[in-house]
Design a protein around this motif. Structure first.
Motif, short mmCIF file in Angstrom:
data_model
loop_
_atom_site.label_atom_id
_atom_site.label_comp_id
_atom_site.label_asym_id
_atom_site.label_seq_id
_atom_site.Cartn_x
_atom_site.Cartn_y
_atom_site.Cartn_z
N SER A 215 0.38 7.71 -4.91
CA SER A 215 0.48 6.74 -4.08
C SER A 215 0.21 5.24 -4.67
O SER A 215 0.80 4.18 -4.53
CB SER A 215 -0.53 6.79 -2.91
OG SER A 215 -1.80 6.55 -3.34
N ASN B 239 4.27 10.20 7.22
CA ASN B 239 2.91 9.84 6.36
C ASN B 239 3.40 9.37 4.77
O ASN B 239 2.61 8.60 4.28
CB ASN B 239 2.05 11.03 6.32
CG ASN B 239 1.32 11.17 7.46
OD1 ASN B 239 1.27 10.05 8.44
ND2 ASN B 239 1.04 12.38 7.75
N TYR C 103 -3.49 4.30 -1.04
CA TYR C 103 -4.58 5.26 -0.22
C TYR C 103 -4.54 6.88 -0.24
O TYR C 103 -5.17 7.54 0.59
CB TYR C 103 -4.33 4.62 1.20
CG TYR C 103 -4.96 3.19 1.20
CD1 TYR C 103 -6.21 2.85 1.21
CD2 TYR C 103 -4.07 2.23 1.35
CE1 TYR C 103 -6.69 1.72 1.63
CE2 TYR C 103 -4.35 0.80 1.58
CZ TYR C 103 -5.84 0.69 1.67
OH TYR C 103 -6.27 -0.72 1.84
N SER D 199 0.86 -1.23 -0.06
CA SER D 199 0.15 -0.03 0.04
C SER D 199 0.82 1.26 -0.14
O SER D 199 1.81 1.29 0.88
CB SER D 199 -0.74 -0.16 1.12
OG SER D 199 -0.32 0.05 2.55
N GLU E 160 3.53 0.41 2.87
CA GLU E 160 3.69 -0.47 3.80
C GLU E 160 3.33 -1.99 3.21
O GLU E 160 2.69 -2.03 1.82
CB GLU E 160 2.27 -0.27 4.93
CG GLU E 160 2.61 1.12 5.61
CD GLU E 160 1.39 1.19 6.63
OE1 GLU E 160 0.12 0.71 6.41
OE2 GLU E 160 1.68 2.03 7.52
N HIS F 201 1.07 5.52 0.51
CA HIS F 201 0.67 6.53 1.14
C HIS F 201 1.21 7.84 0.98
O HIS F 201 2.56 7.93 0.83
CB HIS F 201 0.54 6.37 2.63
CG HIS F 201 -0.20 5.03 3.12
ND1 HIS F 201 -1.41 4.84 3.52
CD2 HIS F 201 0.30 3.81 3.22
CE1 HIS F 201 -1.72 3.42 3.82
NE2 HIS F 201 -0.75 2.97 3.49
N VAL G 203 -0.43 8.41 9.36
CA VAL G 203 0.14 7.68 10.82
C VAL G 203 0.77 8.98 11.79
O VAL G 203 1.13 8.45 12.91
CB VAL G 203 1.14 6.75 10.66
CG1 VAL G 203 0.55 5.47 9.99
CG2 VAL G 203 2.23 7.15 10.01
N GLU H 200 -3.67 10.32 0.87
CA GLU H 200 -3.76 10.96 2.14
C GLU H 200 -4.39 10.40 3.02
O GLU H 200 -4.58 11.13 4.05
CB GLU H 200 -3.50 12.39 2.01
CG GLU H 200 -5.02 13.03 1.56
CD GLU H 200 -4.96 14.55 0.92
OE1 GLU H 200 -5.63 15.31 1.58
OE2 GLU H 200 -4.22 14.77 -0.04
N THR H 201 -5.08 9.45 2.93
CA THR H 201 -6.68 9.16 3.74
C THR H 201 -6.14 8.41 4.87
O THR H 201 -6.81 8.09 5.84
CB THR H 201 -7.45 8.26 3.04
OG1 THR H 201 -6.90 6.87 2.36
CG2 THR H 201 -8.00 8.89 1.65
N LYS H 202 -4.84 7.83 5.00
CA LYS H 202 -4.49 6.98 6.35
C LYS H 202 -2.87 7.54 7.05
O LYS H 202 -2.00 6.64 6.88
CB LYS H 202 -4.37 5.42 6.04
CG LYS H 202 -5.64 4.88 5.52
CD LYS H 202 -5.59 3.42 5.55
CE LYS H 202 -7.00 2.66 5.01
NZ LYS H 202 -6.91 1.23 5.15
#
Length: 282
Positions: A224, A268, A250, A208, A272, A210, A256, A252-254
């Motif tokens: 992404s 960010n 994803y 994934s 992953e 990000h 950290v 900018e939606t997840k």
């Protein structure tokens, strides 16, 4: 003043007087000029001679980009006598070494030796070819790099995720700014991840991508996705079966971390890897 008084005292005690002067001692000249780098699971050891503190600092920075949080033991010393092109040759050595599980390199004047174990046969060939192409003209290469044999004991799903998480926590995938091109610094890191993935034949891996929150949300989502696809392509080339991989972006939606700080934005911007059971086919 102090200098005049000192001279007066010396002249008074010596019938011939003393002539004051200066001399440039400079750096000791080393021959042969030897620099070494050794990589193991304990970290990277840099030893031997470099032409300046600036070169030493540059080599440590380069190693940090390639090896992430792996410990670096810097024992390099400054001396004269380095061959022309030393800095470029040493940096090329670090790139090749970063793609080995264990390895050692020695630069003695313009003679380079490199030995170690690469994670794939493809990586072993690329290390030799690219190191030879990157070395400045006067340098010669003698290398012995063999591909690792995949362990006979496979990893279960839980052990696989733990190993991947531990390796992933030590480094990150670096991309060119605003692009999906993987920087060469990250090749060794992805070689390690792919080698672990090949030991987990019963799991699927989701890669994934990000981003931080800077810029347009749609553009971030697209970026992404492309970065996740780039990592998936690298893993496939490194021997992980294509049908065991899936990529997703994803944007900018997840997050950290807080997107209001530079450190948070850097955290960010990441890729992953998560695993899930490989579905049985009927």
């Amino acid at each position: 003043d102090t200098l005049a008084y000192t001279r007066y005292v010396i002249d008074a005690g010596l019938s011939g007087g003393v002539k004051l002067g200066t001399t440039d001692i400079g750096l000791a000249r080393i021959s042969p000029f030897v620099w070494t780098a050794a990589l193991s699971s304990d970290g990277l050891l840099l030893d031997g001679y470099v032409p300046s503190e600036e070169v030493a600092d540059d080599l440590v920075r380069s190693a940090r980009l390639k090896l992430g949080s792996l410990p670096i033991d810097n024992r390099m010393k400054v001396a004269a006598g380095a061959p022309e092109g030393f800095a470029a040759a040493a940096d090329a050595v670090l790139q090749g070494l970063s793609r080995l599980k264990d390895g050692q390199a020695t630069l003695s004047d313009t003679d380079l030796s490199l030995e170690g174990s690469a994670f794939t046969a493809t990586a072993a060939g690329e290390i030799s070819d690219r190191l030879g192409a990157a070395l400045p003209g006067p340098f010669s290469l003698r290398e012995s790099v063999e591909p690792l044999v995949l362990p006979s004991q496979r990893l279960t799903g839980t052990a696989c995720q733990e190993q991947i998480d531990r390796t992933a926590s030590e480094n990150s995938v670096l991309f060119d700014t605003g692009e999906a091109r993987i920087q060469y610094h990250s090749q060794g890191f992805l070689d390690r991840i792919a080698f672990l993935a090949r030991q987990c034949p019963d799991v699927r891996l989701e890669i994934s991508g990000h981003t931080d929150a800077d810029g347009d949300a749609d553009a971030n989502l697209a970026l992404s996705e492309k970065r996740a696809e780039a990592v998936m392509a690298y893993m496939t080339d490194a021997g992980v079966a294509r049908d065991r991989l899936v990529s997703v972006g994803y944007g900018e939606t997840k997050p950290v971390a807080d997107n209001e700080t530079e450190a948070g934005k850097a955290a960010n911007r990441r890729v992953e890897i998560q695993i899930s059971p490989l579905r049985a086919t009927s």
